[in-house]
Structure formats: structure tokens, C-alpha cells
Design a protein around this motif. Structure first.
Motif, PDB file in Angstrom:
ATOM      1  N   ILE A  47      23.459 -21.923 -34.477  1.00 58.56           N
ATOM      2  CA  ILE A  47      23.772 -22.337 -35.847  1.00 58.56           C
ATOM      3  C   ILE A  47      22.628 -23.140 -36.449  1.00 58.56           C
ATOM      4  O   ILE A  47      22.156 -22.871 -37.563  1.00 58.56           O
ATOM      5  CB  ILE A  47      25.076 -23.165 -35.882  1.00 58.56           C
ATOM      6  N   LEU A  48      22.155 -24.146 -35.704  1.00 57.93           N
ATOM      7  CA  LEU A  48      21.114 -25.018 -36.234  1.00 57.93           C
ATOM      8  C   LEU A  48      19.776 -24.297 -36.322  1.00 57.93           C
ATOM      9  O   LEU A  48      18.991 -24.538 -37.248  1.00 57.93           O
ATOM     10  CB  LEU A  48      20.994 -26.269 -35.363  1.00 57.93           C
ATOM     11  N   THR A  49      19.502 -23.383 -35.380  1.00 53.86           N
ATOM     12  CA  THR A  49      18.256 -22.614 -35.440  1.00 53.86           C
ATOM     13  C   THR A  49      18.228 -21.729 -36.668  1.00 53.86           C
ATOM     14  O   THR A  49      17.204 -21.626 -37.358  1.00 53.86           O
ATOM     15  CB  THR A  49      18.084 -21.762 -34.166  1.00 53.86           C
ATOM     16  N   ASN A  50      19.346 -21.077 -36.967  1.00 53.94           N
ATOM     17  CA  ASN A  50      19.413 -20.232 -38.156  1.00 53.94           C
ATOM     18  C   ASN A  50      19.237 -21.052 -39.427  1.00 53.94           C
ATOM     19  O   ASN A  50      18.628 -20.602 -40.402  1.00 53.94           O
ATOM     20  CB  ASN A  50      20.744 -19.473 -38.204  1.00 53.94           C
ATOM     21  N   PHE A  51      19.784 -22.267 -39.414  1.00 58.69           N
ATOM     22  CA  PHE A  51      19.637 -23.137 -40.582  1.00 58.69           C
ATOM     23  C   PHE A  51      18.167 -23.505 -40.786  1.00 58.69           C
ATOM     24  O   PHE A  51      17.624 -23.397 -41.887  1.00 58.69           O
ATOM     25  CB  PHE A  51      20.473 -24.400 -40.396  1.00 58.69           C
ATOM     26  N   ILE A  52      17.491 -23.936 -39.712  1.00 59.86           N
ATOM     27  CA  ILE A  52      16.082 -24.297 -39.817  1.00 59.86           C
ATOM     28  C   ILE A  52      15.250 -23.076 -40.193  1.00 59.86           C
ATOM     29  O   ILE A  52      14.307 -23.153 -40.995  1.00 59.86           O
ATOM     30  CB  ILE A  52      15.574 -24.906 -38.490  1.00 59.86           C
ATOM     31  N   LYS A  53      15.591 -21.920 -39.623  1.00 60.22           N
ATOM     32  CA  LYS A  53      14.864 -20.683 -39.934  1.00 60.22           C
ATOM     33  C   LYS A  53      14.948 -20.360 -41.420  1.00 60.22           C
ATOM     34  O   LYS A  53      14.008 -19.822 -42.013  1.00 60.22           O
ATOM     35  CB  LYS A  53      15.440 -19.527 -39.108  1.00 60.22           C
ATOM     36  N   SER A  54      16.083 -20.692 -42.045  1.00 60.31           N
ATOM     37  CA  SER A  54      16.262 -20.398 -43.468  1.00 60.31           C
ATOM     38  C   SER A  54      15.291 -21.180 -44.336  1.00 60.31           C
ATOM     39  O   SER A  54      15.028 -20.811 -45.483  1.00 60.31           O
ATOM     40  CB  SER A  54      17.698 -20.716 -43.900  1.00 60.31           C
ATOM     41  N   LEU A  55      14.746 -22.278 -43.787  1.00 60.05           N
ATOM     42  CA  LEU A  55      13.797 -23.085 -44.551  1.00 60.05           C
ATOM     43  C   LEU A  55      12.414 -22.446 -44.609  1.00 60.05           C
ATOM     44  O   LEU A  55      11.553 -22.880 -45.372  1.00 60.05           O
ATOM     45  CB  LEU A  55      13.688 -24.493 -43.947  1.00 60.05           C
TER      46      LEU A  55
END
Length: 345
Positions: free
Chosen positions: A216-224
Motif C-alpha cells: 500500500i505504502l509503496t504504491n502511494f510513494i510510487k504515485s509521487l
């Protein structure tokens, strides 16, 4: 630990006041009558134009957020706070069966998902008001480093202040709060694991659950993406807020032989101030050398008053739907992730 100052909602203050009145059990009936009579209370609250500071801008901001962080960064915007839901471990002495335990927890997560929709409405209003107060009515752009830093700071500050201010302060009760520092020399692989261990140390997650959380957190950071942040105007930090949702089992009798169990929906707010050099190193794909990651963060736990929330929900959802054309469930469908099972094998 200092509590935040309630946000100034600027041109949206009449709309904020309407939502606050709708959350007050003594004023609920009057708001219901207003909403039933006309669409006027919502559109009149912040104007019905199409420019900055209008209902149209608010609608666009929330509608984009409903599509998740990738949709937001696709429009050159800092995403709304990341939500994480964690299914609690089932205590050996809990009287609930596994099925009843899961059913109750999922119902609690629905309450928390829905009230975060109201929180996002207030966050969006607060962010627009902050820009307007600085004489910057247009949205900050992630493609401009100084603007990106200010946008991150505004989003994190608004998320923290809104969750602890009216009207949500009337829906939640304060449980605990701490201030912490995380400073460690490490590789990026160590940072990846150390960061999760630091922020989620009290959740007793299995390795499988940690991998789900990491996803979840990796996908969030990736979205940046490749956002480049200048911190000239933000005290040399990059700020982020995460909301962690859970259900806490509590024996309110205090007697282990004759327990009376309640299952309390709780939200944890994690407000992080990451040192600018740490952020640059952590997000630089090319630099894999060890470095010191330094951040300060605040953790606050707040409990939801479910009865109070349910009494206010119908009129709050009616207001929200007039602005976004979406129900709470529709808004949170993509944005609010499925709960992580803390005991996943």
C-alpha cells in the motif's frame, strides 16, 4: 504535545459552518429541513462560480481524490493523506467467534471510511483557503519544486488539524499522543523495513501482513513519481500525514472472569516532518549509498463515537453528495484500501 489550531476556511467558512451545524445533534433537524427545501445551503455557502475558491474547484479536487493518488498526481496535485486499515488480531479471550469478529471489524471500518470522506472535504477547503490567504488562488504545481514543497506542507498540516478540530473533534475523543524522532544511518533496503517497523511497531503484524502494508505504502510513494521538492519556504522538511484505522477490543468491566467487551473504531494520525536531505536521498532512484534518514513525527490516537457519527451521517452525506455527486462509499471505493489482516499467514 501541542494541539493544532483549527483551520481558517476562508471563503468556504459558510460551508464549513453548515457541516459543523449538521454534526451537532441539537441542530441536525434544522439542517435536514434546509437540505430538503433547496440546494441553496450548499452552493450559497461558497459561491456557485467556476473559479478558484468555488464549489466547482472543491468538486474537482474531491472527485479527483476519489480516483486515488495516481489520479491526483496525474493532475499535478499532492495526494490526499494515505489511509491504511488494519484488521485487529483476535484475542484468545475475546468472546466473539471468528466470523462475528470479522463482521464487527468490517462494519467499524465502514464508519471510519465514511467519516474520512468528511475529513477530506475539510482538508480540501483548508488547502484552498491557505493558498488564497497567501495570494496564490491557483493550485500549487508538483512540477515546480518550491510549490511542491508548499503543497506537501499544506496537505499534511490540514490533515492533522482537520482530524483534531471541529466538526470531527465532536465525533472523536482523544486517546493518546506522542512526539518522536527517527534518526538512523542505513541503506535504502534497511530504510524500507525500518520505516515500517518504526511507524507500525504496536500492531503485531505477521510478515505477510507487513508485505501487504508495504504494498500500500509503496504504491502511494510510487504515485509521487519523480516529484522534486525544494524546501526553501517550508523550514527544510517535507511533510506527510498517514491515517491508520483499526478496531480495538476492550474489556470495559476490568474483570477478566466477567468481561464486557466493546469493539472501538480508532484512527491513528501520523504527522511526519522528513528532513529535506533525507527525502531527497530516499526518493533518488540512482543513489543507493548509505545515508542518515532523519524525521520527526507526531502520533495521535482518536476514538470514534459511533452513535454520534450515525446520527449526523445522513445530513453530512447529503451535503457531501451535493458537492461531489458521490456517496461516502463511492468516494472511498478506490481511495480507502481493504483492511490488512494483522494475522495473515
Amino acid at each position: 504535545m501541542a494541539f493544532p489550531t483549527p483551520p481558517d476556511f476562508g471563503d468556504f467558512q459558510p460551508l464549513a459552518d453548515l457541516v459543523i451545524r449538521a454534526s451537532d445533534p441539537f441542530l441536525t433537524a434544522s439542517v435536514v429541513r434546509e437540505l430538503a427545501a433547496s440546494d441553496g445551503p450548499v452552493t450559497a455557502a461558497a459561491g456557485d462560480g467556476t473559479g478558484p475558491g468555488s464549489i466547482a474547484e472543491l468538486w474537482d479536487r474531491l472527485s479527483t481524490a476519489a480516483g486515488g493518488p495516481t489520479a491526483e498526481t496525474g493532475k499535478d496535485r499532492v495526494p490526499m493523506p494515505q489511509d491504511v486499515a488494519i484488521m485487529p488480531a483476535k484475542g484468545a479471550d475475546s468472546p466473539l467467534s471468528d466470523e462475528a469478529h470479522v463482521t464487527k471489524a468490517l462494519a467499524d471500518f465502514e464508519h471510519l471510511r465514511d467519516i474520512t470522506s468528511v475529513a477530506d472535504l475539510f482538508i480540501a477547503m483548508a488547502n484552498i483557503a491557505k493558498r488564497a490567504k497567501r495570494g496564490h488562488p491557483e493550485e500549487y504545481r508538483l512540477s515546480v519544486p518550491a510549490e511542491a514543497a508548499q503543497a506537501f506542507a499544506d496537505m499534511a498540516d490540514s490533515a492533522y488539524s482537520v482530524m483534531l478540530g471541529p466538526p470531527l473533534a465532536g465525533m472523536f475523543s482523544f486517546v493518546s499522543g506522542t512526539q518522536n524522532t527517527f534518526k538512523r544511518n542505513m541503506s535504502k533496503t534497511e530504510l524500507h523495513l525500518g520505516f515500517l517497523a518504526e511507524l507500525f511497531s504496536g500492531f503485531s503484524l505477521t510478515d505477510v501482513a507487513k508485505k501487504q502494508l508495504d504494498g500500500i505504502l509503496t504504491n502511494f510513494i510510487k504515485s509521487l513519481g519523480d516529484v522534486s521538492v525544494s524546501t526553501e519556504e517550508t523550514k527544510n522538511t517535507v511533510d506527510q500525514t498517514i491515517r491508520v484505522h483499526q478496531t480495538v477490543a476492550t474489556n470495559i468491566s476490568g474483570n477478566s472472569e466477567h468481561p464486557i467487551w466493546i469493539y472501538q473504531p480508532r484512527t491513528r494520525i501520523i504527522y511526519m516532518h522528513v528532513d529535506a536531505s533525507s527525502w531527497k536521498w530516499a526518493t533518488n532512484k540512482a543513489n543507493h549509498e548509505k545515508s542518515t534518514f532523519n524525521m520527526q513525527y507526531v502520533v495521535v490516537d482518536i476514538d470514534l463515537n459511533v452513535n454520534r457519527w450515525l446520527s449526523a451521517k445522513p445530513q453530512l452525506e447529503a451535503i457531501f453528495k451535493q458537492i461531489t455527486s458521490q456517496t461516502f462509499k463511492q468516494y472511498g471505493k478506490i481511495k480507502f484500501p481493504a483492511p490488512i489482516d494483522a494475522e495473515a499467514k
